[in-house]
Design a protein around this motif. Structure first.
Motif, PDB file in Angstrom:
ATOM      1  N   CYS A   1       0.842  -1.206   0.000  1.00  0.00           N
ATOM      2  CA  CYS A   1       0.000   0.000   0.000  1.00  0.00           C
ATOM      3  C   CYS A   1       0.875   1.253   0.000  1.00  0.00           C
ATOM      4  O   CYS A   1       0.767   2.108   0.875  1.00  0.00           O
ATOM      5  CB  CYS A   1      -0.948  -0.023   1.198  1.00  0.00           C
ATOM      6  N   ASN A   2       1.742   1.314  -0.985  1.00  0.00           N
ATOM      7  CA  ASN A   2       2.741   2.385  -1.047  1.00  0.00           C
ATOM      8  C   ASN A   2       2.455   3.404  -2.152  1.00  0.00           C
ATOM      9  O   ASN A   2       3.306   4.203  -2.512  1.00  0.00           O
ATOM     10  CB  ASN A   2       4.139   1.781  -1.245  1.00  0.00           C
ATOM     11  N   GLY A   3       1.271   3.327  -2.695  1.00  0.00           N
ATOM     12  CA  GLY A   3       0.907   4.278  -3.746  1.00  0.00           C
ATOM     13  C   GLY A   3       1.416   3.889  -5.119  1.00  0.00           C
ATOM     14  O   GLY A   3       1.227   4.623  -6.081  1.00  0.00           O
ATOM     15  N   GLU A   4       2.052   2.733  -5.197  1.00  0.00           N
ATOM     16  CA  GLU A   4       2.608   2.310  -6.487  1.00  0.00           C
ATOM     17  C   GLU A   4       2.027   0.990  -6.965  1.00  0.00           C
ATOM     18  O   GLU A   4       2.366   0.518  -8.044  1.00  0.00           O
ATOM     19  CB  GLU A   4       4.134   2.167  -6.385  1.00  0.00           C
ATOM     20  N   THR A   5       1.205   0.364  -6.136  1.00  0.00           N
ATOM     21  CA  THR A   5       0.645  -0.935  -6.484  1.00  0.00           C
ATOM     22  C   THR A   5      -0.794  -0.745  -6.943  1.00  0.00           C
ATOM     23  O   THR A   5      -1.639  -0.291  -6.160  1.00  0.00           O
ATOM     24  CB  THR A   5       0.680  -1.894  -5.272  1.00  0.00           C
ATOM     25  N   GLU A   6      -1.034  -1.080  -8.205  1.00  0.00           N
ATOM     26  CA  GLU A   6      -2.359  -0.859  -8.763  1.00  0.00           C
ATOM     27  C   GLU A   6      -3.433  -1.618  -7.994  1.00  0.00           C
ATOM     28  O   GLU A   6      -3.229  -2.775  -7.611  1.00  0.00           O
ATOM     29  CB  GLU A   6      -2.378  -1.293 -10.229  1.00  0.00           C
ATOM     30  N   GLY A   7      -4.516  -0.953  -7.729  1.00  0.00           N
ATOM     31  CA  GLY A   7      -5.628  -1.594  -7.043  1.00  0.00           C
ATOM     32  C   GLY A   7      -5.522  -1.580  -5.528  1.00  0.00           C
ATOM     33  O   GLY A   7      -6.435  -2.020  -4.837  1.00  0.00           O
ATOM     34  N   TYR A   8      -4.424  -1.082  -5.018  1.00  0.00           N
ATOM     35  CA  TYR A   8      -4.244  -1.019  -3.560  1.00  0.00           C
ATOM     36  C   TYR A   8      -4.365   0.419  -3.068  1.00  0.00           C
ATOM     37  O   TYR A   8      -3.993   1.358  -3.773  1.00  0.00           O
ATOM     38  CB  TYR A   8      -2.858  -1.542  -3.151  1.00  0.00           C
ATOM     39  N   PRO A   9      -4.867   0.583  -1.835  1.00  0.00           N
ATOM     40  CA  PRO A   9      -4.922   1.925  -1.251  1.00  0.00           C
ATOM     41  C   PRO A   9      -3.518   2.392  -0.836  1.00  0.00           C
ATOM     42  O   PRO A   9      -2.555   1.635  -0.985  1.00  0.00           O
ATOM     43  CB  PRO A   9      -5.807   1.732  -0.009  1.00  0.00           C
TER      44      PRO A   9
ATOM     45  N   PHE B   1      -3.091   4.244   8.925  1.00  0.00           N
ATOM     46  CA  PHE B   1      -3.947   5.317   8.416  1.00  0.00           C
ATOM     47  C   PHE B   1      -4.069   5.197   6.900  1.00  0.00           C
ATOM     48  O   PHE B   1      -3.085   4.919   6.209  1.00  0.00           O
ATOM     49  CB  PHE B   1      -3.348   6.687   8.757  1.00  0.00           C
ATOM     50  N   ASP B   2      -5.263   5.455   6.401  1.00  0.00           N
ATOM     51  CA  ASP B   2      -5.506   5.429   4.957  1.00  0.00           C
ATOM     52  C   ASP B   2      -5.336   6.831   4.385  1.00  0.00           C
ATOM     53  O   ASP B   2      -6.184   7.698   4.616  1.00  0.00           O
ATOM     54  CB  ASP B   2      -6.928   4.911   4.698  1.00  0.00           C
ATOM     55  N   VAL B   3      -4.255   7.042   3.651  1.00  0.00           N
ATOM     56  CA  VAL B   3      -3.975   8.367   3.077  1.00  0.00           C
ATOM     57  C   VAL B   3      -4.256   8.388   1.576  1.00  0.00           C
ATOM     58  O   VAL B   3      -3.810   9.296   0.868  1.00  0.00           O
ATOM     59  CB  VAL B   3      -2.519   8.821   3.365  1.00  0.00           C
ATOM     60  N   THR B   4      -5.004   7.378   1.114  1.00  0.00           N
ATOM     61  CA  THR B   4      -5.333   7.282  -0.311  1.00  0.00           C
ATOM     62  C   THR B   4      -5.911   8.601  -0.814  1.00  0.00           C
ATOM     63  O   THR B   4      -6.787   9.183  -0.179  1.00  0.00           O
ATOM     64  CB  THR B   4      -6.376   6.161  -0.539  1.00  0.00           C
TER      65      THR B   4
ATOM     66  N   LYS C   1      -4.451  11.451  -1.107  1.00  0.00           N
ATOM     67  CA  LYS C   1      -3.704  12.634  -0.673  1.00  0.00           C
ATOM     68  C   LYS C   1      -2.447  12.724  -1.537  1.00  0.00           C
ATOM     69  O   LYS C   1      -1.545  11.889  -1.438  1.00  0.00           O
ATOM     70  CB  LYS C   1      -3.369  12.532   0.817  1.00  0.00           C
ATOM     71  N   GLU C   2      -2.429  13.738  -2.371  1.00  0.00           N
ATOM     72  CA  GLU C   2      -1.401  13.914  -3.400  1.00  0.00           C
ATOM     73  C   GLU C   2       0.039  13.795  -2.880  1.00  0.00           C
ATOM     74  O   GLU C   2       0.913  13.215  -3.510  1.00  0.00           O
ATOM     75  CB  GLU C   2      -1.639  15.294  -4.037  1.00  0.00           C
ATOM     76  N   THR C   3       0.268  14.351  -1.693  1.00  0.00           N
ATOM     77  CA  THR C   3       1.636  14.445  -1.183  1.00  0.00           C
ATOM     78  C   THR C   3       2.310  13.085  -0.911  1.00  0.00           C
ATOM     79  O   THR C   3       3.524  13.006  -0.800  1.00  0.00           O
ATOM     80  CB  THR C   3       1.648  15.355   0.071  1.00  0.00           C
ATOM     81  N   TYR C   4       1.487  12.009  -0.865  1.00  0.00           N
ATOM     82  CA  TYR C   4       2.057  10.669  -0.653  1.00  0.00           C
ATOM     83  C   TYR C   4       2.212   9.892  -1.964  1.00  0.00           C
ATOM     84  O   TYR C   4       2.680   8.758  -1.962  1.00  0.00           O
ATOM     85  CB  TYR C   4       1.194   9.870   0.339  1.00  0.00           C
ATOM     86  N   ALA C   5       1.820  10.493  -3.061  1.00  0.00           N
ATOM     87  CA  ALA C   5       1.901   9.816  -4.364  1.00  0.00           C
ATOM     88  C   ALA C   5       3.363   9.763  -4.841  1.00  0.00           C
ATOM     89  O   ALA C   5       4.193  10.563  -4.397  1.00  0.00           O
ATOM     90  CB  ALA C   5       1.033  10.556  -5.379  1.00  0.00           C
TER      91      ALA C   5
ATOM     92  N   LYS D   1       6.137  12.678  -5.062  1.00  0.00           N
ATOM     93  CA  LYS D   1       5.731  13.808  -4.216  1.00  0.00           C
ATOM     94  C   LYS D   1       6.498  13.798  -2.884  1.00  0.00           C
ATOM     95  O   LYS D   1       7.094  12.798  -2.494  1.00  0.00           O
ATOM     96  CB  LYS D   1       4.221  13.780  -3.968  1.00  0.00           C
ATOM     97  N   SER D   2       6.404  14.932  -2.189  1.00  0.00           N
ATOM     98  CA  SER D   2       7.237  15.179  -0.992  1.00  0.00           C
ATOM     99  C   SER D   2       7.273  14.054   0.033  1.00  0.00           C
ATOM    100  O   SER D   2       8.331  13.696   0.534  1.00  0.00           O
ATOM    101  CB  SER D   2       6.734  16.418  -0.254  1.00  0.00           C
ATOM    102  N   TYR D   3       6.098  13.503   0.362  1.00  0.00           N
ATOM    103  CA  TYR D   3       6.045  12.565   1.476  1.00  0.00           C
ATOM    104  C   TYR D   3       5.786  11.126   1.037  1.00  0.00           C
ATOM    105  O   TYR D   3       5.377  10.282   1.834  1.00  0.00           O
ATOM    106  CB  TYR D   3       5.030  13.053   2.520  1.00  0.00           C
ATOM    107  N   HIS D   4       6.068  10.874  -0.255  1.00  0.00           N
ATOM    108  CA  HIS D   4       5.924   9.505  -0.767  1.00  0.00           C
ATOM    109  C   HIS D   4       6.821   8.528  -0.004  1.00  0.00           C
ATOM    110  O   HIS D   4       6.484   7.344   0.135  1.00  0.00           O
ATOM    111  CB  HIS D   4       6.257   9.473  -2.253  1.00  0.00           C
TER     112      HIS D   4
END
Ligand code: HEM
Length: 129
Positions: free
Chosen positions: A35-43, A53-56, A58-62, A65-68
């Motif tokens: 769930c790291n923002g890079e796996t398709e279909g995952y939050p 926490f679900d940060v799905t 939120k741009e900054t974790y993509a 981005k700054s907090y990826h």
């Protein structure tokens, strides 16, 4: 850090956030890492002190981005140290000073006022870490 009761509005978001009831689902480290923002279909998740926490969305974790660097991890140490170094994005925070542990707790408060709690991080065997 002041207690919740003393400063209820501390770290409150500017725009009110409607939060769901916290979930107590078991989430493995393996699942968190997906769930790291890079796996398709995952939050996208960020864990702090075993709370996930679900940060799905939120741009900054993509990616890029700054907090990826925090996505799909439990970056207790980095949050306590105010570090964005990947090497600091680890769960162990025992060696932090009391002040740094306070900073980490403040981040916990910040996240808990913005993001839904989707579960508790456990090790692969299912027991609490
Ligand atoms: C040049 C240094 C930095 C600047 C200018 C900066 C700026 C910001 C700003 C403007 C926000 C949005 C605040 C809000 O939504 O209320 C933010 C959020 C945040 N910052 Fe930084 N920051 C910096 C360094 C750091 C460092 C070193 C860390 C490492 C712990 C960090 C972690 C975070 C986190 C976790 C958030 C919350 C993101 C969210 O979920 O909304 N920042 N930062």
């Amino acid at each position: 850090m002041s207690t919740e009761g003393q400063q209820k509005e501390r770290f409150a978001p500017k725009q009110p956030v409607e939060l769901a009831d916290p979930k107590d689902d078991v989430i493995t480290l393996e699942h968190l890492q997906k769930c790291n923002g890079e796996t398709e279909g995952y939050p996208t998740y960020v864990a702090i002190k075993k709370t996930v926490f679900d940060v799905t969305g939120k741009e900054t974790y993509a990616p890029g981005k700054s907090y990826h660097v925090f996505a799909g991890k439990e970056p207790n140490r980095a949050l306590g140290l105010s570090s964005l170094a990947e090497a600091d994005c680890v769960a162990d925070y025992e060696s932090l000073t009391e002040q740094q542990k306070g900073v980490l707790n403040d981040w916990y408060t910040f996240f808990s006022k913005r993001y839904n709690i989707v579960g508790r991080l456990v090790d692969e065997s299912g027991s609490n870490l």
